[in-house]
Design an enzyme around this catalytic site. Structure first.
Site: not given
Ligand code: SPV
Ligand code: MN
Length: 618
Positions: A219, A226, A268, A270-271, A287, A416
């Site tokens: 990430g 991200k 994160s 929450c399904g 994503d 959630r």
């Molecule tokens: C998230 O945390 O929303 C992810 C993993 O998809 S990351 O790449 O760390 O953002």
């Molecule tokens: Mn993500």
């Protein structure tokens, strides 16, 4: 040293053929800063893909596993997630974006970045790779390139993103691309980042560039994910489209000859992945989504990625058969931070008994091992992940790479909580749906630190990545829908209602909610209007439970799950009001929806003379 001495003839040729002075300038600059021993330019060829795969194994960033084409990579024990505290937007002195967004003075940040970068790639090979965010050659496409000293970063990025070297040539020398500079920094003997204390991410919206240093966790290091998301959000908000932290899936109701596409934003835990992977669906992306208006004023969405960097925890045959099968069959997969024993792997929640020792993100591991803080180290990290291509999955959608994107029928916001919100509802309008998305909350699941039950507000599940004021972001959302000829319906889900500590719904109940939402898009079901939105009728759910899950759904279950809990909902509104009061250009429409929802709830309390109103009463 000069670039030409480090790069070899083929590399020079590949760069020259791009015919882009800006790309050249950037590469020269970072070669001078980072001082690598060698520079390798990669194109879209199979040879380049294979080169990086091999390099990651040769340099020890990845190790081969027993199953063909499976490899394992470890990040430092203390580098297992994004580092919010050391991620900043670079801004001119005295400027801020919002109280929610961490910024750093441009000169100060760049001075620190330059110091950390000085010689950071000494003795290492610098890799340069070109990509396309969104499908190739489409109106969604944004080009980006990454400089890094990590072969596994490029390997995983090649699985996750469409290559874009050839498309860079079509830029005709223009500057419209993102670029990311990454270094894992000095490495320990086990090939993990050593100087975690100097882990930094600097985001420069003006130059559409990100500098990410001393980390390996995907990430933070996979630049197209991200890091670029921040740049895309900035661009989308200037250009009147949406860049969202959303999956895209096609729902295929049995016996009906149609597919309806949904996008979904879930904070994160929450399904999100399990919703994207329900067995009546095909997957476009899990994503990040770009949403645009097409020439007919229809909302279309495209997956920014072509792969999945997914959480592996709890993937087991009972709950996620498609994924479990995919992860245990031979195909190109990089596993991150799971337990390895004799080339086989184990992760939390896989439904198998664990060995007593092996090798994991903490090094040599044995049952009961503790970290420096005295905390027991699990078999695998809770955020351990896998990286694979979507087209390797049995449920890949046939339009996953369609340059036109897919038409969006519905948008889901998944929160959630254990005692506030109904399992599924439809918003009263587009703007009311935006209000729901902007009010998204998730209850903390961290039981150990004593704050279980604390609510985290996370508008559109995109809060970590916002680089524009919340007001601008919400205003753009409302406008985007207003300008559509037939806006997608907006829904909210909550899979986590509990009674006496026990979940009120089974994990696979979400299939019924999804089929109901799909039916609503086609006017298939009537709904009951409540103060917070439209909820399903008992009979429709009863039939759906029978058809989809062969389960009896009682009226008692329905009443428990779909009752409107007025005081709790009003309390939630108070929390949201606190967050959104005090400017930041929050649009009037948002406040209007908040006020109206409050009034509707209070009126219902008066009308029905109680705090918890059964769905059968509305
Ligand atoms: C998230 O945390 O929303 C992810 C993993 O998809 S990351 O790449 O760390 O953002
Ligand atoms: Mn993500």
């Amino acid at each position: 040293m000069e670039l030409s001495k480090l790069i070899g003839e083929n590399g020079i040729k590949l760069l020259q053929e791009l015919n882009n002075p800006y790309v050249m300038e950037i590469i020269e600059k970072y070669v001078e800063f980072c001082k690598p021993e060698k520079v390798t330019v990669l194109d879209d060829s199979k040879k380049s893909l294979e080169y990086v795969r091999k390099l990651a194994l040769e340099n020890g960033e990845e190790k081969a596993l027993k199953t063909k084409d499976h490899t394992i990579h470890f990040d430092n024990y203390y580098d297992q997630a994004r580092d919010r505290a050391h991620t900043w937007i670079l801004l001119p002195k005295g400027k801020t974006i919002s109280k929610h967004i961490e910024t750093i003075d441009y000169d100060e940040g760049m001075k620190e970045a330059t110091e950390i970068m000085d010689g950071i790639m000494k003795g290492k090979e610098m890799l340069i790779a070109f990509y396309c965010l969104g499908p190739n050659n489409s109106k969604f496409s944004i080009l980006a390139f990454q400089i890094t000293d990590s072969a596994t970063v490029i390997h995983q990025q090649n699985l996750l993103y469409r290559n874009g070297y050839e498309e860079f040539k079509h830029l005709n020398g223009s500057k419209s691309f993102f670029h990311v500079i990454h270094s894992a920094g000095e490495l320990n003997e086990d090939m993990t980042t050593k100087n975690i204390d100097k882990r930094r991410v600097y985001i420069d919206l003006n130059e559409e560039r990100v500098i990410s240093l001393n980390n390996q966790y995907g990430g933070s290091s996979i630049g197209l994910k991200k890091l670029s998301l921040r740049l895309s959000i900035s661009k989308a908000n200037k250009e009147d489209w949406l860049c969202e932290h959303m999956f895209i899936t096609g729902v295929h109701p049995k016996g009906k000859d149609r597919v309806t596409y949904f996008t979904g934003a879930f904070p994160s835990w929450c399904g999100k992945t399990s919703t994207a992977m329900i067995e009546c669906q095909t997957i476009v992306g899990d994503d990040i989504a770009f949403l645009r208006r097409d020439e007919n004023g229809q909302c279309v969405a495209a997956n920014v990625e072509q792969g999945i960097f997914g959480v592996i925890k709890d993937v087991c045959p009972e709950d996620d058969l498609v994924l479990y099968k995919a992860l245990t069959a031979p195909k190109e997969i990089v596993f991150n931070n799971v337990l390895v024993v004799d080339g086989g792997i184990y992760w939390l929640g896989m439904g198998k008994e664990f060995p007593k020792k092996g090798f994991n993100h903490s090094g040599e591991w044995y049952e009961g091992k503790k970290d420096k803080e005295g905390k027991i180290i699990d078999v695998s990290h809770k955020n351990a992940r896998f990286t694979l291509r979507i087209n390797e999955l049995d449920n890949a959608d046939e339009k996953a790479d369609d340059p036109k994107g897919v038409p969006v029928g519905g948008i889901i916001y998944g929160g959630r909580d254990s005692d506030i919100s109904v399992p599924v509802l439809q918003s009263l309008s587009w703007a009311h749906g935006v209000f729901i998305g902007a009010s998204l909350e998730s209850e903390s699941t961290v039981a150990t630190v004593g704050d279980e039950g604390a609510m985290e507000h996370n508008p559109m599940a995109n809060m970590d990545f916002l680089v524009v004021p919340l007001g601008v972001y919400i205003k753009n959302h409302i406008k985007f829908g207003d300008d559509l000829s037939n806006p997608p319906l907006i829904f909210a889900t909550n899979y986590f209602l509990k009674e006496k500590g026990k979940f009120l719904n089974a994990k696979n109940d979400k299939k019924v909610w999804v089929l109901w939402m799909e039916g609503r898009v086609h006017n298939g079901y009537e709904a009951i209007e409540t103060p917070v939105g439209c909820i399903p009728k008992y009979h429709d759910l009863k039939n759906l439970f029978k058809e989809a899950l062969n389960k009896e759904y009682t009226e008692e279950d329905y009443i428990k799950q779909f009752s409107i809990r007025i005081t709790k909902l009003l309390k939630k509104l108070d929390r949201i009001e606190q967050i959104y009061k005090g400017g930041e250009g929050i649009p009037e429409t948002f406040h209007k929806h908040l006020e109206q929802q409050k009034h509707r709830l209070k009126d219902a309390m008066e009308k029905y003379g109680k705090d918890v109103v059964s769905p059968l009463e509305f």
